[in-house]
Design a protein around this motif. Structure first.
Motif, PDB file in Angstrom:
ATOM      1  N   LEU A   1      46.032  50.797  35.988  1.00  0.00           N
ATOM      2  CA  LEU A   1      44.627  50.677  35.620  1.00  0.00           C
ATOM      3  C   LEU A   1      44.430  49.565  34.601  1.00  0.00           C
ATOM      4  O   LEU A   1      45.152  49.488  33.608  1.00  0.00           O
ATOM      5  N   ASP A   2      43.443  48.727  34.851  1.00  0.00           N
ATOM      6  CA  ASP A   2      43.061  47.667  33.925  1.00  0.00           C
ATOM      7  C   ASP A   2      42.251  48.310  32.804  1.00  0.00           C
ATOM      8  O   ASP A   2      41.435  49.203  33.042  1.00  0.00           O
ATOM      9  N   SER A   3      42.464  47.868  31.589  1.00  0.00           N
ATOM     10  CA  SER A   3      41.727  48.452  30.460  1.00  0.00           C
ATOM     11  C   SER A   3      40.257  48.044  30.475  1.00  0.00           C
ATOM     12  O   SER A   3      39.417  48.699  29.866  1.00  0.00           O
ATOM     13  N   GLN A   4      39.928  46.958  31.155  1.00  0.00           N
ATOM     14  CA  GLN A   4      38.532  46.534  31.295  1.00  0.00           C
ATOM     15  C   GLN A   4      37.817  47.493  32.247  1.00  0.00           C
ATOM     16  O   GLN A   4      38.387  47.920  33.234  1.00  0.00           O
ATOM     17  N   LYS A   5      36.594  47.810  31.965  1.00  0.00           N
ATOM     18  CA  LYS A   5      35.826  48.705  32.840  1.00  0.00           C
ATOM     19  C   LYS A   5      34.704  47.982  33.570  1.00  0.00           C
ATOM     20  O   LYS A   5      34.131  48.508  34.493  1.00  0.00           O
ATOM     21  N   ASP A   6      34.383  46.769  33.163  1.00  0.00           N
ATOM     22  CA  ASP A   6      33.285  46.037  33.779  1.00  0.00           C
ATOM     23  C   ASP A   6      33.730  45.374  35.077  1.00  0.00           C
ATOM     24  O   ASP A   6      34.769  44.718  35.119  1.00  0.00           O
ATOM     25  N   GLU A   7      32.950  45.547  36.104  1.00  0.00           N
ATOM     26  CA  GLU A   7      33.155  44.868  37.386  1.00  0.00           C
ATOM     27  C   GLU A   7      34.553  45.105  37.969  1.00  0.00           C
ATOM     28  O   GLU A   7      35.158  44.222  38.564  1.00  0.00           O
ATOM     29  N   ILE A   8      35.062  46.306  37.818  1.00  0.00           N
ATOM     30  CA  ILE A   8      36.391  46.646  38.321  1.00  0.00           C
ATOM     31  C   ILE A   8      36.330  46.928  39.822  1.00  0.00           C
ATOM     32  O   ILE A   8      35.410  47.564  40.314  1.00  0.00           O
ATOM     33  N   LYS A   9      37.343  46.456  40.513  1.00  0.00           N
ATOM     34  CA  LYS A   9      37.549  46.758  41.927  1.00  0.00           C
ATOM     35  C   LYS A   9      38.921  47.400  42.041  1.00  0.00           C
ATOM     36  O   LYS A   9      39.765  47.254  41.169  1.00  0.00           O
ATOM     37  N   TYR A  10      39.143  48.113  43.141  1.00  0.00           N
ATOM     38  CA  TYR A  10      40.430  48.758  43.352  1.00  0.00           C
ATOM     39  C   TYR A  10      41.137  48.102  44.530  1.00  0.00           C
ATOM     40  O   TYR A  10      40.543  47.894  45.592  1.00  0.00           O
ATOM     41  N   PHE A  11      42.422  47.797  44.316  1.00  0.00           N
ATOM     42  CA  PHE A  11      43.244  47.122  45.311  1.00  0.00           C
ATOM     43  C   PHE A  11      44.468  47.976  45.613  1.00  0.00           C
ATOM     44  O   PHE A  11      44.985  48.668  44.727  1.00  0.00           O
ATOM     45  N   LYS A  12      44.903  47.916  46.856  1.00  0.00           N
ATOM     46  CA  LYS A  12      46.117  48.601  47.266  1.00  0.00           C
ATOM     47  C   LYS A  12      47.154  47.535  47.578  1.00  0.00           C
ATOM     48  O   LYS A  12      46.889  46.624  48.361  1.00  0.00           O
ATOM     49  N   ALA A  13      48.321  47.630  46.947  1.00  0.00           N
ATOM     50  CA  ALA A  13      49.379  46.644  47.156  1.00  0.00           C
ATOM     51  C   ALA A  13      50.646  47.338  47.624  1.00  0.00           C
ATOM     52  O   ALA A  13      50.940  48.466  47.215  1.00  0.00           O
TER      53      ALA A  13
ATOM     54  N   VAL B   1      56.947  50.473  48.161  1.00  0.00           N
ATOM     55  CA  VAL B   1      56.103  51.346  47.352  1.00  0.00           C
ATOM     56  C   VAL B   1      54.666  50.850  47.448  1.00  0.00           C
ATOM     57  O   VAL B   1      54.415  49.644  47.352  1.00  0.00           O
ATOM     58  N   THR B   2      53.737  51.771  47.623  1.00  0.00           N
ATOM     59  CA  THR B   2      52.314  51.428  47.618  1.00  0.00           C
ATOM     60  C   THR B   2      51.740  51.779  46.256  1.00  0.00           C
ATOM     61  O   THR B   2      51.971  52.875  45.744  1.00  0.00           O
ATOM     62  N   ILE B   3      50.999  50.832  45.682  1.00  0.00           N
ATOM     63  CA  ILE B   3      50.395  51.060  44.370  1.00  0.00           C
ATOM     64  C   ILE B   3      48.897  50.791  44.436  1.00  0.00           C
ATOM     65  O   ILE B   3      48.433  49.987  45.246  1.00  0.00           O
ATOM     66  N   LEU B   4      48.147  51.506  43.608  1.00  0.00           N
ATOM     67  CA  LEU B   4      46.713  51.299  43.461  1.00  0.00           C
ATOM     68  C   LEU B   4      46.495  50.571  42.151  1.00  0.00           C
ATOM     69  O   LEU B   4      47.025  50.970  41.112  1.00  0.00           O
ATOM     70  N   ILE B   5      45.735  49.476  42.204  1.00  0.00           N
ATOM     71  CA  ILE B   5      45.529  48.630  41.031  1.00  0.00           C
ATOM     72  C   ILE B   5      44.034  48.441  40.804  1.00  0.00           C
ATOM     73  O   ILE B   5      43.303  48.141  41.747  1.00  0.00           O
ATOM     74  N   SER B   6      43.595  48.605  39.566  1.00  0.00           N
ATOM     75  CA  SER B   6      42.207  48.258  39.234  1.00  0.00           C
ATOM     76  C   SER B   6      42.223  46.923  38.520  1.00  0.00           C
ATOM     77  O   SER B   6      43.024  46.696  37.623  1.00  0.00           O
ATOM     78  N   ASP B   7      41.361  46.034  38.945  1.00  0.00           N
ATOM     79  CA  ASP B   7      41.265  44.716  38.326  1.00  0.00           C
ATOM     80  C   ASP B   7      39.926  44.110  38.722  1.00  0.00           C
ATOM     81  O   ASP B   7      39.240  44.620  39.605  1.00  0.00           O
ATOM     82  N   ARG B   8      39.587  42.998  38.096  1.00  0.00           N
ATOM     83  CA  ARG B   8      38.317  42.325  38.407  1.00  0.00           C
ATOM     84  C   ARG B   8      38.378  41.544  39.700  1.00  0.00           C
ATOM     85  O   ARG B   8      37.368  41.342  40.359  1.00  0.00           O
TER      86      ARG B   8
ATOM     87  N   SER C   1      43.367  38.173  42.492  1.00  0.00           N
ATOM     88  CA  SER C   1      44.451  37.432  41.838  1.00  0.00           C
ATOM     89  C   SER C   1      44.998  38.210  40.645  1.00  0.00           C
ATOM     90  O   SER C   1      46.214  38.233  40.417  1.00  0.00           O
ATOM     91  N   GLY C   2      44.130  38.853  39.886  1.00  0.00           N
ATOM     92  CA  GLY C   2      44.589  39.695  38.776  1.00  0.00           C
ATOM     93  C   GLY C   2      45.393  40.882  39.279  1.00  0.00           C
ATOM     94  O   GLY C   2      46.419  41.246  38.694  1.00  0.00           O
ATOM     95  N   ALA C   3      44.937  41.488  40.373  1.00  0.00           N
ATOM     96  CA  ALA C   3      45.658  42.611  40.965  1.00  0.00           C
ATOM     97  C   ALA C   3      47.019  42.158  41.482  1.00  0.00           C
ATOM     98  O   ALA C   3      48.025  42.861  41.339  1.00  0.00           O
ATOM     99  N   PHE C   4      47.057  40.972  42.086  1.00  0.00           N
ATOM    100  CA  PHE C   4      48.316  40.422  42.587  1.00  0.00           C
ATOM    101  C   PHE C   4      49.295  40.205  41.428  1.00  0.00           C
ATOM    102  O   PHE C   4      50.466  40.587  41.521  1.00  0.00           O
ATOM    103  N   ASN C   5      48.815  39.637  40.334  1.00  0.00           N
ATOM    104  CA  ASN C   5      49.680  39.421  39.164  1.00  0.00           C
ATOM    105  C   ASN C   5      50.195  40.747  38.598  1.00  0.00           C
ATOM    106  O   ASN C   5      51.360  40.854  38.217  1.00  0.00           O
TER     107      ASN C   5
ATOM    108  N   GLU D   1      41.783  44.721  49.111  1.00  0.00           N
ATOM    109  CA  GLU D   1      40.756  45.425  48.352  1.00  0.00           C
ATOM    110  C   GLU D   1      40.395  46.699  49.096  1.00  0.00           C
ATOM    111  O   GLU D   1      40.312  46.723  50.321  1.00  0.00           O
ATOM    112  N   THR D   2      40.189  47.775  48.347  1.00  0.00           N
ATOM    113  CA  THR D   2      39.771  49.045  48.947  1.00  0.00           C
ATOM    114  C   THR D   2      38.278  49.248  48.693  1.00  0.00           C
ATOM    115  O   THR D   2      37.668  48.510  47.922  1.00  0.00           O
ATOM    116  N   ASP D   3      37.722  50.272  49.302  1.00  0.00           N
ATOM    117  CA  ASP D   3      36.326  50.611  49.021  1.00  0.00           C
ATOM    118  C   ASP D   3      36.219  51.708  47.958  1.00  0.00           C
ATOM    119  O   ASP D   3      35.146  52.241  47.714  1.00  0.00           O
ATOM    120  N   MET D   4      37.335  52.019  47.298  1.00  0.00           N
ATOM    121  CA  MET D   4      37.312  53.018  46.221  1.00  0.00           C
ATOM    122  C   MET D   4      36.521  52.478  45.038  1.00  0.00           C
ATOM    123  O   MET D   4      36.559  51.288  44.753  1.00  0.00           O
TER     124      MET D   4
END
Length: 154
Positions: A57-69, A87-94, A97-101, A121-124
């Protein structure tokens, strides 16, 4: 375990993830989360166990999207054989590219041979664990108490 939950309310559908030890707990958490997200009238459309093993989880809450990697790395079994582990991971990021990093950082914590084999990107729209839901419910209770106190004053 991470479960995918879809609820319907006010002719909308919300899709979010919950972390729970069992389907029964996931269902209870889905009801609690639905009360945070929706009005009193909602319907749980589906609860599905996912292949997600980790949540970043990204500590930022603004404009967050959820990605599955999907992350792949080589590991050694107890018998000494080398095997490829995914391994499948769920990542929150803006953004992706941030999710990839973040997924690269996660993968490199296992071994130098780790790689990100896919990201999407997921629709979560949110992720809930039990601690977060309790915090949100407490905030709601305090707000309700404050509203009631204001009603009593005026």
């Amino acid at each position: 375990m991470i479960f995918s939950v879809k609820i319907k309310y006010n002719e909308e559908t919300a899709h979010f993830a919950v972390e729970a030890d069992s389907y029964t707990i996931a269902e209870a958490m889905a009801h609690r989360a639905a009360k945070v997200i929706a009005s009193e009238i909602y319907e749980i459309d589906s609860i599905t166990k996912t292949q997600i093993k980790e949540v970043l989880l990204d500590s930022q809450k603004d404009e967050i999207k959820y990605f599955k990697a999907k992350v792949s790395y080589m590991s050694v079994t107890d018998s000494g054989k080398v095997k490829k582990t995914k391994v499948t991971i769920l990542i929150s990021d803006r953004n992706i590219s941030g999710a990839f990093n973040s997924s690269i950082d996660f993968a490199s914590s296992f071994t130098d041979s780790a790689e990100v084999v896919g990201i999407e990107e997921t629709d979560m729209t949110d992720f809930f664990d039990e601690g977060l839901l309790l915090d949100l419910e407490l905030v709601g209770q305090v707000k309700e108490m404050a509203d009631n106190m204001m009603d009593d004053v005026f």
